[in-house]
Design an enzyme around this catalytic site. Structure first.
Site, mmCIF file in Angstrom:
data_model
loop_
_atom_site.group_PDB
_atom_site.id
_atom_site.type_symbol
_atom_site.label_atom_id
_atom_site.label_comp_id
_atom_site.label_asym_id
_atom_site.label_seq_id
_atom_site.Cartn_x
_atom_site.Cartn_y
_atom_site.Cartn_z
ATOM 1 N N ARG A 156 -5.988 1.842 4.236
ATOM 2 C CA ARG A 156 -7.073 2.587 4.862
ATOM 3 C C ARG A 156 -7.990 1.614 5.611
ATOM 4 O O ARG A 156 -8.023 0.421 5.307
ATOM 5 C CB ARG A 156 -7.871 3.363 3.807
ATOM 6 C CG ARG A 156 -7.130 4.575 3.260
ATOM 7 C CD ARG A 156 -7.992 5.367 2.287
ATOM 8 N NE ARG A 156 -8.203 4.648 1.049
ATOM 9 C CZ ARG A 156 -9.261 3.950 0.741
ATOM 10 N NH1 ARG A 156 -10.279 3.861 1.590
ATOM 11 N NH2 ARG A 156 -9.358 3.322 -0.409
ATOM 12 N N TYR A 199 -0.522 4.873 8.426
ATOM 13 C CA TYR A 199 -0.681 4.665 6.978
ATOM 14 C C TYR A 199 -1.162 5.960 6.302
ATOM 15 O O TYR A 199 -2.083 6.625 6.801
ATOM 16 C CB TYR A 199 -1.671 3.516 6.707
ATOM 17 C CG TYR A 199 -1.993 3.423 5.244
ATOM 18 C CD1 TYR A 199 -1.051 2.923 4.345
ATOM 19 C CD2 TYR A 199 -3.198 3.897 4.738
ATOM 20 C CE1 TYR A 199 -1.314 2.893 2.986
ATOM 21 C CE2 TYR A 199 -3.476 3.867 3.381
ATOM 22 C CZ TYR A 199 -2.529 3.365 2.507
ATOM 23 O OH TYR A 199 -2.793 3.352 1.165
ATOM 24 N N LYS A 203 -6.883 12.233 2.023
ATOM 25 C CA LYS A 203 -8.272 11.749 1.954
ATOM 26 C C LYS A 203 -9.165 12.487 2.952
ATOM 27 O O LYS A 203 -10.306 12.812 2.652
ATOM 28 C CB LYS A 203 -8.311 10.251 2.235
ATOM 29 C CG LYS A 203 -7.453 9.421 1.303
ATOM 30 C CD LYS A 203 -7.871 9.590 -0.123
ATOM 31 C CE LYS A 203 -7.126 8.628 -1.026
ATOM 32 N NZ LYS A 203 -7.503 8.787 -2.430
ATOM 33 N N HIS A 222 -12.412 12.419 -6.343
ATOM 34 C CA HIS A 222 -11.332 11.425 -6.360
ATOM 35 C C HIS A 222 -10.916 11.217 -7.817
ATOM 36 O O HIS A 222 -11.197 10.179 -8.414
ATOM 37 C CB HIS A 222 -11.868 10.122 -5.735
ATOM 38 C CG HIS A 222 -10.835 9.106 -5.422
ATOM 39 N ND1 HIS A 222 -11.113 7.761 -5.324
ATOM 40 C CD2 HIS A 222 -9.505 9.218 -5.168
ATOM 41 C CE1 HIS A 222 -10.024 7.093 -5.014
ATOM 42 N NE2 HIS A 222 -9.029 7.949 -4.921
ATOM 43 N N SER A 251 -9.734 3.409 -5.837
ATOM 44 C CA SER A 251 -8.352 3.255 -5.378
ATOM 45 C C SER A 251 -7.685 2.044 -6.024
ATOM 46 O O SER A 251 -8.321 0.992 -6.184
ATOM 47 C CB SER A 251 -8.350 3.042 -3.863
ATOM 48 O OG SER A 251 -9.071 4.076 -3.252
ATOM 49 N N CYS A 255 -6.788 1.446 -9.045
ATOM 50 C CA CYS A 255 -7.319 1.042 -10.359
ATOM 51 C C CYS A 255 -6.584 1.758 -11.487
ATOM 52 O O CYS A 255 -7.093 1.857 -12.604
ATOM 53 C CB CYS A 255 -8.810 1.331 -10.462
ATOM 54 S SG CYS A 255 -9.812 0.162 -9.545
ATOM 55 N N ASP A 274 -4.741 11.907 -8.145
ATOM 56 C CA ASP A 274 -5.672 11.323 -7.160
ATOM 57 C C ASP A 274 -6.872 12.207 -6.842
ATOM 58 O O ASP A 274 -7.958 11.687 -6.635
ATOM 59 C CB ASP A 274 -4.901 11.011 -5.860
ATOM 60 C CG ASP A 274 -5.663 10.086 -4.932
ATOM 61 O OD1 ASP A 274 -6.273 9.127 -5.427
ATOM 62 O OD2 ASP A 274 -5.640 10.307 -3.709
ATOM 63 N N ARG A 320 3.666 1.505 -1.038
ATOM 64 C CA ARG A 320 3.503 2.832 -1.635
ATOM 65 C C ARG A 320 4.819 3.562 -1.846
ATOM 66 O O ARG A 320 5.794 3.311 -1.142
ATOM 67 C CB ARG A 320 2.640 3.690 -0.699
ATOM 68 C CG ARG A 320 1.228 3.165 -0.494
ATOM 69 C CD ARG A 320 0.375 3.474 -1.677
ATOM 70 N NE ARG A 320 -0.969 2.935 -1.581
ATOM 71 C CZ ARG A 320 -2.046 3.544 -2.072
ATOM 72 N NH1 ARG A 320 -1.952 4.705 -2.668
ATOM 73 N NH2 ARG A 320 -3.223 2.971 -1.993
HETATM 74 C C1 OXD Z 1 -6.433 5.571 -2.174
HETATM 75 C C2 OXD Z 1 -5.164 6.318 -2.332
HETATM 76 O O1 OXD Z 1 -6.521 4.701 -1.298
HETATM 77 O O2 OXD Z 1 -5.122 7.198 -3.199
HETATM 78 O O3 OXD Z 1 -7.374 5.876 -2.913
HETATM 79 O O4 OXD Z 1 -4.207 6.077 -1.588
HETATM 80 MN MN MN Z 2 -7.019 7.547 -4.138
#
Ligand code: OXD
Ligand code: MN
Length: 583
Positions: A70, A198, A207, A227, A249, A251, A276, A365
């Protein structure tokens, strides 16, 4: 396929006139359509087929090396009044925003097919779901959206019935970071994103819609777009509690959402509802309920192995799209900490050389349908969502934050969420490992002024007396040698159990100025290799450090100025006073 909804047809025509594609394709969301797109992407090199014996229906996409995460610095919220976007967002006036981005969209799809993707965020028949249409010139985006959303004909029918939808326009453009912009127009329920393929910038349902636009919509409609993962924890007696947990993100939300109970916890089961995003509503009885607007996972690959996340490790052995991982000689995907295989070709398609960096990009990813997950809960399709017993906030903190603590009440919980801080990760372009405030793990995703967002959170206390308890967790505490104090992963179930016991009033806790911490023996450490000193550090607070932290939280929330709700300021002052009382 076209549509009988004039507003939609008109918008599609306008976009085609602006972007000049060679063809327009309305997406039905069928498997045949997916297969055709994959064939096309294999032929033009967008995808590579992975080993079909060990990884059936799995594909690899290598992105442009400058387009791997991002881009918060290029992400804007365009509201008429700058104050409505708040200091937490980059802002541009809507007219200026449209002009800037439309100039980039002019002719951007020449020679390409323009795909029209109707999608529904949330179960197709849920009153809590919201629909959108993404227009994109990327077949990779279409294939990903098929897994991540309920996309195609059923969504279009709902859109035509309701007459409203979020408009998302996307083009990969020329992938030049200088001509990359991710723009949100919440007052118009629209998104324009150009210059990146991306996921977080290009799969607009995720998002851009389900967090930034939805959070704005949620405020006016009285709900929350967060989130958060949603997980069901089933006890050996068959009692299930649902927990919604916000972590920044990269984590470990995906790991927590599909946790495997360790052998020391027989009879416990975990059900994944989402990894998410959660949309939270109060039902008529005042119970907070959650749906996951997504239908797939777009997860971080490195670190996934049979020990850290067996469910994810298994679910990505079939029907998955990998982005920016490495490959072995046998054409299997490979990433750091996979624990099996050896990389031969790195994420940039070069012969792997450890001297040139990791084999897989740290933010590589997987995309996979949620139904591939062995711990998938069918309630992810329940129109009414699941009842939430606890809300958990957390961050990645080497020091300071204990393993777990419970806020005193909802208002205090909102302060705990507002004060979340975490070390930055590879999910965004920029420096990694720097601690920054990430309120409710929403810093990159809240589509309006955080001060108004906190006021919105606080307002729930006036609407229900059955709100869930709010907790904070930190799996990432380290000792002075940089060793993690808590084993994490499956063992986090022990912490979830404490949270549930607190919700049920089954376990005592120690009251401190920052909230309730586990009393000695409160967390089950049976069979756990952890020293008394580590456990003490994890379940106590350092008053001096916390005074400084509370002062810094005070400064941070004050930076939101006049719109800061008094109730939040007073709550911060209350906790600061409590800390002052102790030595
Ligand atoms: C983030 C994702 O960046 O979920 O939070 O991809
Ligand atoms: Mn996320």
């Amino acid at each position: 396929m076209t549509t009988k909804l004039d507003a939609l047809q008109q918008w599609v025509d306008e976009v085609a006139a602006l972007t000049q594609p060679k063809a327009v394709q309305w997406c039905s969301g069928s498997d045949a359509e997916y297969d055709q797109l994959v064939e096309m992407m294999l032929a033009d090199g967008t995808l590579t087929k992975l080993n079909d014996d060990s990884y059936p229906n799995c594909y690899l996409h290598l992105s442009d090396p400058s387009d791997v995460a991002r881009v918060e610095h290029l992400t804007y919220v365009c509201t008429s009044d700058q104050e409505d976007a708040g200091p937490n967002n980059n802002w541009m006036a809507p007219d200026e925003g449209h002009n800037k981005v439309d100039a980039l969209f002019k002719g951007a799809m020449r020679g390409r097919t323009m795909y029209v993707i109707p999608y529904c965020m949330g179960p197709i028949d849920s009153p809590f779901s919201r629909c959108g249409v993404e227009i994109t010139d990327s077949a990779y985006v279409v294939a990903n959206m098929k897994m991540m959303t309920r996309m195609g004909s059923a969504a279009l029918e709902r859109i035509e019935r309701e007459g409203s939808f979020v408009k998302g326009l996307h083009s990969v453009g020329d992938l030049d970071p200088e001509r990359r912009l991710i723009m949100h127009f919440p007052e118009e329920l629209s998104i324009k994103s150009i210059g990146s393929g991306y996921g977080g910038n290009a799969l607009l349902g995720k998002k851009c819609h389900a967090l930034r636009i939805a959070s704005y919509q949620a405020r006016t409609e009285g709900w929350l777009a967060e989130h958060m993962l949603i997980v069901g924890v089933e006890s050996p007696a068959g009692e299930v509690h649902y927990i919604a947990c916000a972590l920044p993100s990269a984590c470990g939300k995906t790991n927590l959402a599909m946790l495997i109970p360790p052998p020391s916890q027989p009879g416990w089961k975990i059900w994944t509802l989402g990894d998410d995003i959660a949309w939270l509503h109060l039902d008529a009885s005042g119970q907070l309920r959650a749906i996951n607007p997504e239908s797939g996972y777009f997860g971080v690959v490195p670190g996934t192995n049979a020990k850290t996340n067996k469910n994810a490790f298994e679910m990505i052995t079939r029907d998955a799209i990998y982005t920016n991982v490495a490959r072995t000689e046998d054409n299997e995907p490979w990433w750091e900490d996979k624990k099996v295989g050896t990389p031969a070709i790195d994420w940039q398609g070069r012969k792997y050389d450890p001297a040139t960096g990791p084999a897989a990009h740290p933010n590589s990813r997987f995309t996979v349908a949620a139904t591939n997950n062995p711990s998938y809960s069918e309630l992810a399709e329940a129109a009414e969502g699941v009842p939430i017993s606890a809300i958990v906030f957390g961050g990645r903190r080497k020091e300071l934050a204990p393993l777990v603590y419970e806020s005193r009440d909802w208002k205090h919980g909102v302060l705990v969420g507002a004060g979340v801080a975490s070390e930055t990760t590879a999910a965004n372009v920029g420096e990694v490992g720097v601690v920054r405030r990430d309120p409710m793990a929403m810093k990159p995703f809240c589509g309006y002024n955080f001060a108004d967002y906190w006021a919105h959170w606080l307002s729930f206390a006036d609407r229900s007396d059955k709100l869930p308890k709010i907790f904070h967790v930190n799996w990432f505490r380290q000792d002075e040698n940089g060793k993690f104090l808590w084993p994490g992963f499956g063992e986090n179930l022990r912490v979830l159990r404490w949270i549930i016991d607190r919700c049920e009033g089954r376990v005592d806790a120690v009251e401190t100025p920052i909230g309730y911490l586990p009393a000695a023996g409160g967390i089950d450490t049976n069979d756990l290799d952890i020293s008394d000193a580590a456990l003490k550090a994890l379940t106590s607070i350092d008053n001096t450090q916390w005074k400084a932290e509370m002062a810094s939280i005070g400064e941070y929330i004050e930076s939101y100025g006049e719109r800061l709700p008094d109730a939040l300021r007073e709550e911060q002052q209350r906790v600061a006073r409590e800390l002052d009382k102790v030595s």
